[in-house]
Design an enzyme around this catalytic site. Structure first.
Site, mmCIF file in Angstrom:
data_model
loop_
_atom_site.group_PDB
_atom_site.id
_atom_site.type_symbol
_atom_site.label_atom_id
_atom_site.label_comp_id
_atom_site.label_asym_id
_atom_site.label_seq_id
_atom_site.Cartn_x
_atom_site.Cartn_y
_atom_site.Cartn_z
ATOM 1 C CE LYS A 116 -70.859 -34.747 2.649
ATOM 2 N NZ LYS A 116 -69.637 -34.059 2.482
ATOM 3 C CE LYS A 196 -72.694 -28.023 -0.089
ATOM 4 N NZ LYS A 196 -71.533 -28.220 0.165
ATOM 5 C CE LYS A 199 -65.224 -30.992 -3.502
ATOM 6 N NZ LYS A 199 -65.525 -31.465 -2.011
HETATM 7 N N1 AQP Z 1 -72.164 -24.768 -2.783
HETATM 8 C C1 AQP Z 1 -71.256 -24.007 -2.339
HETATM 9 N N2 AQP Z 1 -71.358 -22.785 -2.302
HETATM 10 C C2 AQP Z 1 -70.314 -21.970 -1.389
HETATM 11 N N3 AQP Z 1 -69.378 -22.786 -1.070
HETATM 12 C C3 AQP Z 1 -69.406 -24.109 -1.189
HETATM 13 N N4 AQP Z 1 -68.327 -24.890 -0.555
HETATM 14 C C4 AQP Z 1 -68.739 -26.140 -0.884
HETATM 15 N N5 AQP Z 1 -70.015 -25.950 -1.646
HETATM 16 C C5 AQP Z 1 -70.390 -24.709 -1.504
HETATM 17 C C6 AQP Z 1 -67.029 -24.655 0.226
HETATM 18 O O1 AQP Z 1 -66.078 -25.247 -0.433
HETATM 19 C C7 AQP Z 1 -65.109 -25.730 0.554
HETATM 20 C C8 AQP Z 1 -64.721 -27.012 0.551
HETATM 21 O O2 AQP Z 1 -65.667 -27.940 0.611
HETATM 22 P P1 AQP Z 1 -65.630 -29.656 0.890
HETATM 23 O O3 AQP Z 1 -64.790 -30.077 -0.087
HETATM 24 O O4 AQP Z 1 -64.979 -29.456 2.468
HETATM 25 O O5 AQP Z 1 -66.723 -30.175 0.951
HETATM 26 P P2 AQP Z 1 -68.241 -29.541 1.103
HETATM 27 O O6 AQP Z 1 -68.664 -28.564 1.948
HETATM 28 O O7 AQP Z 1 -69.012 -30.905 1.581
HETATM 29 O O8 AQP Z 1 -68.310 -29.273 -0.492
HETATM 30 P P3 AQP Z 1 -69.217 -30.168 -1.575
HETATM 31 O O9 AQP Z 1 -68.664 -29.551 -2.768
HETATM 32 O O10 AQP Z 1 -70.607 -30.207 -1.216
HETATM 33 O O11 AQP Z 1 -68.418 -31.676 -1.432
HETATM 34 P P4 AQP Z 1 -69.195 -33.113 -1.197
HETATM 35 O O12 AQP Z 1 -70.022 -33.132 -2.547
HETATM 36 O O13 AQP Z 1 -67.781 -33.810 -1.340
HETATM 37 O O14 AQP Z 1 -69.555 -33.075 -0.096
HETATM 38 C C9 AQP Z 1 -65.645 -25.443 1.979
HETATM 39 O O15 AQP Z 1 -65.192 -23.942 2.481
HETATM 40 C C10 AQP Z 1 -67.377 -25.201 1.473
HETATM 41 O O16 AQP Z 1 -67.969 -24.561 2.358
#
Ligand code: AQP
Length: 334
Positions: A116, A196, A199
Site C-alpha cells: 500500500k 488478489k 475492492k
Molecule cells: N480477494 C480476496 N479473497 C478472499 N478474501 C478476501 N478479503 C479481501 N480480499 C479478499 C477478506 O475480506 C475481508 C475484508 O478485507 P478488508 O476490507 O479489511 O481489506 P482488504 O483485505 O485489503 O481487502 P480489499 O478488498 O483488498 O480492500 P482494499 O482494496 O481496500 O485494500 C478480510 O477478511 C480479507 O481477508
C-alpha cells in the site's frame, strides 16, 4: 475476564468502496454461518479506510453501503452486533496502548504496508494499521477471527501482541485464533491471477462487486483472463482457471472432483457461462435484500445506533481491564 457462554467473534471490512466477491467468499459468508455458534461483532472499519485518504462523501456513503451489505448477506443485527469503528473511541485508545508493545520491525515487515505504501504515500497510518487492527480484535475478547488469507500476517501480530501484553500483565487479554476458509481464502483478480482481487483495484474488469448487475457479472466473467492449455481442472500452475473454478466451487457448493468431471471435455466458454450463471444465482438474494436495507435509512440508523451501544459496552469493559493492568488511575466513582 468475563465468562461468556459462547465464544466471541470479531471481524471487519474497510469501507474503501463496495464489497467484492473476494470479501464475500473469504469472510462475509463465513460470518453468517458462525452466528449460530458464536457471539459476533461485525464492524465497518472506517478509521482504517482513512489510511488511503478517501473522499469524505464517498466514505460516508460506502460506510453505510458496507453495513447494509453485512445485513443483506445474512448477518442478523438483532442477535449480533453490527457497528461502525469510529463510533467506539476505545479502538483508537487501545491502539495507542498496544503501540507501546509493538516493535518497529514488526510493522515494517508487513506485506500490506509495503504494497500500500507503493500505491499511496508512506504514512504512519499505513505503518500502524496492523496495531489498530489488533486493538479491534482484542477489545472484544475475540476468540476467533474469520478472515481471508491476506490477513494472515496481521492476525499473527494481533496474537503476538496479546501474548506479549499478557507476559507483562498476566491474564489480561484473550489471545485470538484466526479462521481461514478451506476454499476461497484468496480470490484472485479476474485480469491478473497473480494479484488478489481487491475492492480498490482501478481496473473495474478485475473485480466482481456484490452490487454488480447480472449483465456486469456476465461481462466481467466473459472477459476474465485464462491460462494456456485447454483442460479445465484445479492446478496451481494454472492460476487463472483455478481461480474461476474456485469461484464456481463456492457458488455451487460442489466438490472439486465433481466440478472437474462436470467440465471434462468442455472449453473455457462453458466454464465462464456456467460460472456466470452460478454467481448471478448466488448473489440474487443478496442484491434484493441489499436494495431494501440500503434504502431504509431509518432502519440502518437504528442498527448502527444499537450496534454502537452494544460494542461500546463490551469494548469499555476490556479497555478498563487494560488500563487497570497498566496502572492508569481511575476516577473515584468509576
Ligand atoms: N480477494 C480476496 N479473497 C478472499 N478474501 C478476501 N478479503 C479481501 N480480499 C479478499 C477478506 O475480506 C475481508 C475484508 O478485507 P478488508 O476490507 O479489511 O481489506 P482488504 O483485505 O485489503 O481487502 P480489499 O478488498 O483488498 O480492500 P482494499 O482494496 O481496500 O485494500 C478480510 O477478511 C480479507 O481477508
Amino acid at each position: 475476564m468475563e465468562n461468556h457462554q459462547r465464544p466471541i467473534i470479531l471481524s471487519a471490512m474497510q469501507p474503501t468502496s463496495g464489497l467484492t466477491i473476494g470479501n464475500y467468499v473469504g469472510a462475509l459468508q463465513h460470518w453468517v454461518k458462525f452466528q449460530t455458534t458464536h457471539i459476533c461483532y461485525y464492524c465497518v472499519v472506517d478509521l482504517h479506510a482513512l489510511t488511503v485518504r478517501p473522499n469524505p462523501n464517498e466514505l460516508r456513503e460506502s460506510t453505510l453501503d458496507v453495513a447494509a451489505m453485512y445485513i443483506a448477506a445474512g448477518v442478523n443485527p438483532d442477535e449480533h452486533t453490527v457497528f461502525i469503528q469510529s463510533h467506539v473511541p476505545a479502538h483508537a485508545e487501545l491502539s495507542w496502548v498496544l503501540g507501546a508493545y509493538t516493535g518497529m520491525g514488526e510493522c515494517m515487515k508487513m506485506t500490506q504496508f509495503k504494497e500500500k505504501s507503493e500505491k499511496h504515500s508512506e504514512t504512519i497510518g499505513l505503518f500502524t494499521y496492523p496495531v489498530l487492527m489488533a486493538a479491534d480484535i482484542i477489545l472484544y475478547d475475540a476468540n476467533l477471527v474469520p478472515v481471508g488469507d491476506d490477513q494472515r500476517q496481521h492476525l499473527e501480530l494481533a496474537r503476538n501482541l496479546a501474548e506479549r501484553f499478557n507476559h507483562y500483565h498476566p491474564n489480561t487479554l484473550v489471545v485470538p485464533e484466526p479462521y481461514f476458509p478451506p476454499v476461497g481464502a484468496r480470490i484472485m483478480s479476474l485480469q491478473d491471477p497473480q494479484k488478489k482481487m481487491s475492492k480498490s483495484d482501478t481496473n473495474q474488469k478485475a473485480t466482481i462487486f456484490l452490487t454488480d448487475s447480472p449483465d456486469d457479472i456476465r461481462n466481467k466473467i466473459r472477459r476474465a483472463v485464462t491460462d494456456s492449455g485447454t483442460d479445465i481442472r484445479f492446478d496451481k500452475e494454472r492460476p487463472a482457471v483455478s481461480n474461476l473454478l474456485t469461484l464456481y466451487q463456492v457458488a455451487t457448493g460442489k466438490s472439486a472432483s465433481d466440478i472437474e468431471e462436470h467440465f471434462t471435455g468442455k472449453g473455457f466458454g462453458a466454464l465462464k457461462s456456467d460460472l456466470a450463471d452460478a454467481l448471478v444465482e448466488l448473489l440474487r438474494p443478496v442484491h434484493e435484500r441489499y436494495t431494501q436495507v440500503r434504502h431504509d435509512k431509518q432502519y440502518l440508523q437504528g442498527v448502527i445506533r444499537q450496534g454502537a451501544e452494544r460494542a461500546h459496552a463490551q469494548a469499555n469493559t476490556v479497555l478498563r481491564r487494560v488500563y487497570d493492568a497498566l496502572g492508569l488511575v481511575r476516577l473515584r466513582n468509576e
